[in-house]
Design a protein around this motif. Structure first.
Motif, PDB file in Angstrom:
ATOM      1  N   PRO A  80      -2.743   8.493   7.775  1.00  0.00           N
ATOM      2  CA  PRO A  80      -1.849   9.313   8.606  1.00  0.00           C
ATOM      3  C   PRO A  80      -2.397  10.704   8.915  1.00  0.00           C
ATOM      4  O   PRO A  80      -2.040  11.289   9.930  1.00  0.00           O
ATOM      5  CB  PRO A  80      -0.555   9.408   7.781  1.00  0.00           C
ATOM      6  CG  PRO A  80      -0.932   9.035   6.388  1.00  0.00           C
ATOM      7  CD  PRO A  80      -2.098   8.115   6.494  1.00  0.00           C
ATOM      8  N   SER A 134       1.664   6.366   0.335  1.00  0.00           N
ATOM      9  CA  SER A 134       2.846   5.821   1.016  1.00  0.00           C
ATOM     10  C   SER A 134       3.132   4.384   0.611  1.00  0.00           C
ATOM     11  O   SER A 134       4.289   3.999   0.448  1.00  0.00           O
ATOM     12  CB  SER A 134       2.654   5.859   2.528  1.00  0.00           C
ATOM     13  OG  SER A 134       2.539   7.180   2.987  1.00  0.00           O
ATOM     14  N   ARG A 164      -1.713  10.370  -4.443  1.00  0.00           N
ATOM     15  CA  ARG A 164      -2.998  10.231  -3.742  1.00  0.00           C
ATOM     16  C   ARG A 164      -3.245  11.417  -2.808  1.00  0.00           C
ATOM     17  O   ARG A 164      -2.473  11.664  -1.888  1.00  0.00           O
ATOM     18  CB  ARG A 164      -3.013   8.919  -2.959  1.00  0.00           C
ATOM     19  CG  ARG A 164      -4.396   8.570  -2.425  1.00  0.00           C
ATOM     20  CD  ARG A 164      -4.414   7.206  -1.786  1.00  0.00           C
ATOM     21  NE  ARG A 164      -4.127   6.151  -2.765  1.00  0.00           N
ATOM     22  CZ  ARG A 164      -3.845   4.893  -2.429  1.00  0.00           C
ATOM     23  NH1 ARG A 164      -3.814   4.548  -1.162  1.00  0.00           N
ATOM     24  NH2 ARG A 164      -3.601   3.993  -3.369  1.00  0.00           N
ATOM     25  N   ALA A 168      -1.819  13.461   1.022  1.00  0.00           N
ATOM     26  CA  ALA A 168      -1.273  14.803   0.800  1.00  0.00           C
ATOM     27  C   ALA A 168       0.249  14.830   0.640  1.00  0.00           C
ATOM     28  O   ALA A 168       0.796  14.154  -0.228  1.00  0.00           O
ATOM     29  CB  ALA A 168      -1.743  15.737   1.900  1.00  0.00           C
ATOM     30  N   ALA A 169       0.938  15.597   1.480  1.00  0.00           N
ATOM     31  CA  ALA A 169       2.381  15.795   1.289  1.00  0.00           C
ATOM     32  C   ALA A 169       3.159  14.484   1.407  1.00  0.00           C
ATOM     33  O   ALA A 169       4.224  14.347   0.806  1.00  0.00           O
ATOM     34  CB  ALA A 169       2.909  16.827   2.276  1.00  0.00           C
ATOM     35  N   LEU A 170       2.627  13.520   2.151  1.00  0.00           N
ATOM     36  CA  LEU A 170       3.319  12.226   2.230  1.00  0.00           C
ATOM     37  C   LEU A 170       3.327  11.544   0.866  1.00  0.00           C
ATOM     38  O   LEU A 170       4.301  10.888   0.496  1.00  0.00           O
ATOM     39  CB  LEU A 170       2.656  11.320   3.272  1.00  0.00           C
ATOM     40  CG  LEU A 170       2.955  11.654   4.736  1.00  0.00           C
ATOM     41  CD1 LEU A 170       2.083  10.816   5.654  1.00  0.00           C
ATOM     42  CD2 LEU A 170       4.421  11.439   5.068  1.00  0.00           C
ATOM     43  N   SER A 171       2.238  11.693   0.107  1.00  0.00           N
ATOM     44  CA  SER A 171       2.210  11.154  -1.258  1.00  0.00           C
ATOM     45  C   SER A 171       3.251  11.848  -2.128  1.00  0.00           C
ATOM     46  O   SER A 171       3.962  11.208  -2.906  1.00  0.00           O
ATOM     47  CB  SER A 171       0.832  11.354  -1.894  1.00  0.00           C
ATOM     48  OG  SER A 171      -0.161  10.712  -1.143  1.00  0.00           O
ATOM     49  N   LEU A 172       3.319  13.168  -1.968  1.00  0.00           N
ATOM     50  CA  LEU A 172       4.292  13.956  -2.738  1.00  0.00           C
ATOM     51  C   LEU A 172       5.708  13.443  -2.478  1.00  0.00           C
ATOM     52  O   LEU A 172       6.523  13.322  -3.402  1.00  0.00           O
ATOM     53  CB  LEU A 172       4.157  15.426  -2.340  1.00  0.00           C
ATOM     54  CG  LEU A 172       4.985  16.442  -3.123  1.00  0.00           C
ATOM     55  CD1 LEU A 172       4.541  16.507  -4.576  1.00  0.00           C
ATOM     56  CD2 LEU A 172       4.875  17.823  -2.489  1.00  0.00           C
ATOM     57  N   MET A 173       5.993  13.126  -1.224  1.00  0.00           N
ATOM     58  CA  MET A 173       7.340  12.678  -0.864  1.00  0.00           C
ATOM     59  C   MET A 173       7.701  11.343  -1.509  1.00  0.00           C
ATOM     60  O   MET A 173       8.876  11.017  -1.654  1.00  0.00           O
ATOM     61  CB  MET A 173       7.474  12.576   0.657  1.00  0.00           C
ATOM     62  CG  MET A 173       7.387  13.906   1.385  1.00  0.00           C
ATOM     63  SD  MET A 173       8.638  15.078   0.816  1.00  0.00           S
ATOM     64  CE  MET A 173       7.629  16.351   0.109  1.00  0.00           C
ATOM     65  N   GLN A 174       6.697  10.563  -1.897  1.00  0.00           N
ATOM     66  CA  GLN A 174       6.982   9.285  -2.559  1.00  0.00           C
ATOM     67  C   GLN A 174       7.664   9.506  -3.906  1.00  0.00           C
ATOM     68  O   GLN A 174       8.407   8.656  -4.385  1.00  0.00           O
ATOM     69  CB  GLN A 174       5.702   8.444  -2.742  1.00  0.00           C
ATOM     70  CG  GLN A 174       4.915   8.205  -1.447  1.00  0.00           C
ATOM     71  CD  GLN A 174       5.782   7.735  -0.305  1.00  0.00           C
ATOM     72  OE1 GLN A 174       6.550   6.781  -0.436  1.00  0.00           O
ATOM     73  NE2 GLN A 174       5.700   8.412   0.841  1.00  0.00           N
TER      74      GLN A 174
END
Lengths: 284, 315
Positions: A80, A134, A164, A168-174
């Motif tokens: 992404p 994600s 991972r 980045a921030a998408l991993s954090l949101m998981q």
């Protein structure tokens, strides 16, 4: 070249070292172990009981009742952010997929465990050190939501270096997403058992893995938030012996039991049977 | 102390000030020269600040003088009553919070707190919380729920503290619990990223119905320096890591991770804190109004949906 890489990888995973192929050496006590024996002993050294890293498929076979497992995972990762460090993320993904033989760092499915209808989710260290992007977040969320809908228990085997970086921030949101999903399970009073294995750190520990009804840890596993290297750099001191190992966490009240892998299935099944709503309490 | 890319601007500003002083004291008319310099200054500012690299924004997010949580509370709220302690172990000065009023509305507020100088920074552990900081935050979430007050969180941390004591007291466990506690709020929850949004230590108080971010703040899974140390094996490659991590406000808005960018004055919030505060106040009031019609269960489901949708993958 390929062979050398294979051996290097195996060594890095702590699974085995040294040729010849049929034999392996325990990284803890140096005992020569016949590989077949190691496998039948669930990757626990027969001499010193050191727990070697266990392939994800073997974990599924160990925990799910024979013949009951039906896979529900299989989502594929994307790039992404267009992330490039020393090589592009899609290149890394291809390599991880080849090495681990699956699209991302998790395998899961419906099954029964000790007869209790369950969803079992197992992280895979062979894929990018079990890091959560994600796909891992979505698979765990879907697995938990599905369990809630179908009245199943949830068992998650955690092994992860953390979130991972390449997402980045998408991993954090998981971390938030998986944590929120657990609410669906709690609303239906369905049990969730978390199994922490070597290593479980970072965003995985600090989200779903730490929020189970019952938390079990394998002996000697590295478990924590920050990795030991980061802590060492921050405080500029050596770390105490046994720091962040399962037994340390048990002593500090963070896990319920440290369980030998050879007893793990029995303990998990016992907990599920005691808590799952299908097991009606008889009075008198 | 100016940041590297601010230096040419500061030099030009100093030169203008010097000429103005000379013109005033000597009576010599320098208005034409000054006009030229002022135009050049405006142009230089526009060029510098409209083309900030991601790494330069990270530096703005850390700039000394940037408004901290207590600055913001003091500026846009009234009747602040600070509440301390986790009722279990201690009080963590890296996290502050309490009761306050925002335009007549009583709210519960919490945030990471950086120091304004070295001494205060040491006392506050550079806004890197221990477990007791998150337990304090969770206490305040309980309070918000019990009294039906909106919950407002200000995020400004390099990350949760990576130390022996923090691990012994279950850093990962309290971060997970704090994420879960905030997710379960039955009152409006708004998170505002003021400066640094360092990983799980930031997310622990970041599970809002809406997540707002200041224009030059950053938010990511890891700091650019640590990312560079791991992937490039050299912390000095932080600028490259900052680019790769896509950690700026515009990046995060396009990924759906934040809902709204709060504009900062030219050159960053530290150059004109009052203007930054006005922006934060307006954004908070508008967001509270947006959430006002939702009931307790709707607020929870709204938050569930918001975070449920985050992530990108292929079937």
């Amino acid at each position: 070249m390929a062979l050398e890489r294979l051996f290097r990888r195996r060594r890095a995973q702590g699974e085995a070292r040294d040729i010849p192929e049929l034999w392996t050496k325990c990284p803890k006590c140096d005992a020569q172990i016949y590989k077949k024996d190691l496998e039948t002993n669930l990757y626990v050294c027969p001499k010193c009981s050191h727990h070697l890293r266990m392939p994800a498929d073997r974990r599924v076979a160990m925990l799910a009742d024979a013949g009951s497992f039906e896979e529900i995972t299989g989502l594929k990762p994307t790039d992404p952010l267009g992330f490039v460090d020393t090589e592009p993320y899609p290149k890394r993904l291809e390599r991880y997929q080849r090495e681990a033989g699956r699209p991302d760092a998790i395998v899961g499915g419906r099954c029964t465990i000790g007869g209790v209808p369950s969803v079992l989710l197992v992280m895979d260290y062979a894929f990018a050190g079990g890091s959560m992007g994600s796909v891992v977040g979505e698979e765990i969320t879907r697995g938990v939501e599905q369990a809630a809908q179908e009245g199943r228990a949830v068992v998650i085997v955690a092994v992860s270096g953390g979130a991972r970086m390449q997402e980045a921030a998408l991993s954090l949101m998981q971390m938030a997403k998986t944590t929120l999903a657990l609410d669906r399970l709690w609303a239906r009073r369905l049990p969730y058992v978390s199994i922490l294995t070597d290593p479980t750190t970072g965003g995985v520990t600090a989200s779903f893995a730490a929020l189970a009804d019952v938390i079990l840890a394998e002996p000697g596993a590295l478990i924590g938030f920050a990795g030991p290297r980061v802590i060492k750099q921050t405080i500029r001191q050596d770390l105490p012996e046994g720091f962040q190992r399962s037994e340390f966490l048990l002593k500090h009240g963070m896990v319920d039991q440290v369980v030998d892998r050879r007893q793990l299935k029995g303990t998990v099944a016992q907990v599920l049977k005691l808590l799952h709503p299908s097991t009606v309490n008889r009075v008198g | 102390m100016p940041l590297e890319f601010e230096k040419p601007i500061e030099e030009l500003e100093a030169k203008i000030a010097e000429l103005e002083g000379f013109a005033a004291s000597s009576g010599v008319d320098l208005s034409d020269e000054l006009q030229v310099l002022r135009e050049r200054l405006a142009q230089l500012k526009a060029e510098t600040f409209s083309n900030l690299s991601r790494w330069e924004r990270v530096q703005l997010a850390r700039a000394p003088g940037r408004p901290t949580t207590l600055d913001v509370i003091g500026s846009i709220m009234s009747d602040f009553v600070e509440l301390s302690g986790d009722r279990t172990f201690g009080d963590d000065a890296a996290v502050v919070g309490g009761l306050a009023r925002l335009e007549g509305q009583s709210v519960v507020v919490v945030g990471h707190q950086k120091g304004r100088d070295t001494k205060e920074n040491i006392r506050r552990n550079f806004a890197m919380p221990h477990p007791e900081g998150y337990r304090k935050a969770m206490r305040l979430m309980d309070l918000a729920d019990r009294f039906g007050r909106p919950f407002i969180a200000f995020i400004d941390t390099p990350g949760a503290y990576p130390g022996i004591s923090a691990e012994e007291r279950g850093q990962a466990w309290v971060i997970a619990q704090s994420i879960q506690r905030m997710a379960r709020l039955r009152v409006p929850a708004i998170a505002v990223i003021l400066g640094e949004g360092g990983s799980g230590g930031a997310l622990a108080i970041g599970v809002g119905n809406r997540v707002l971010i200041l224009e030059n703040a950053w938010y990511s899974v890891i700091s650019p320096e640590s990312c560079a140390a791991i992937l490039w094996r050299d912390a000095k490659e932080a600028a490259k890591a900052a680019e790769a991590l896509k950690l700026t406000a515009p990046d995060l808005l396009s990924l759906g991770i934040v809902d709204r960018i709060i504009p900062e004055p030219d050159g960053g919030a530290h150059r004109n804190p009052a203007a930054a505060m006005a922006g934060i106040r307006q954004a908070l009031l508008e967001t509270l109004a947006e959430l006002a019609h939702l009931g307790p269960e709707e607020l929870f489901e709204d938050r569930y949906r918001r975070f449920r949708g985050l992530g990108q993958y292929q079937n």
